[in-house]
Design an enzyme around this catalytic site. Sequence first.
Site: not given
Ligand code: GAR
Length: 197
Positions: A66, A110
């Site tokens: 890592r 988020h």
């Molecule tokens: C989004 O909903 C973002 O908010 C979430 O992952 C998704 C990515 O979608 N992020 C998290 O949960 C971070 N903790 P995308 O690849 O279509 O932008």
Amino acid sequence: MLKIVVCVSGGGTNLQAIIDRISDGTIKNTRIVGVISNNKNAYALERAKQNEIPNRCISPKEYATRDEFNEALLQGVKDYRPDLVVLAGFLVNIPAAMIQEYRGRIINIHPSLIPSFCGVGYYGLKVHEAALKKGVKVTGATVHYVDEGIDTGAIIFQKAVNVEPGDTPEILQKRVMEQAEWIILPQAIHKIAMEKE
Ligand code: GAR
């Protein structure tokens, strides 16, 4: 000109929103200088290629430890010489060394109203599953600065979204993206770009 690196893991719809808002002038004085994915199959990489944005995959699978991955990730970001690092669905714990190097210059989107449904284990669809399980009637999204904690940094923007009867995690995820994420992430980048002027 605010130079940004966008870090992604999946579909990249937030990346697409940033690309679109730069091209229609909603986000001003900003250029995406690189896209980094930890997942070589992320459709987000395809979006970067289609838009002729420099991109690369830095996968933990290619490193023995890592620590080695963390070093490569930091070096990969530095190579693009960004002013701001945007985590747009980047499902990797950000190494402490990167937070030190880019303190106050990393933001994250988020998919909930922090401090609800955030922290360890809350990412992607899991956030919406938890919101539905709790029975909240309002959820939303948050853009915040990244510090050493998980989803604990200073909040830049939040936007609320209603939960509707009959919602599934997938339906709610899509509404939160459309009504909140794809709006407030570009707004936050624009705000930071204006502050840099
Ligand atoms: C989004 O909903 C973002 O908010 C979430 O992952 C998704 C990515 O979608 N992020 C998290 O949960 C971070 N903790 P995308 O690849 O279509 O932008």
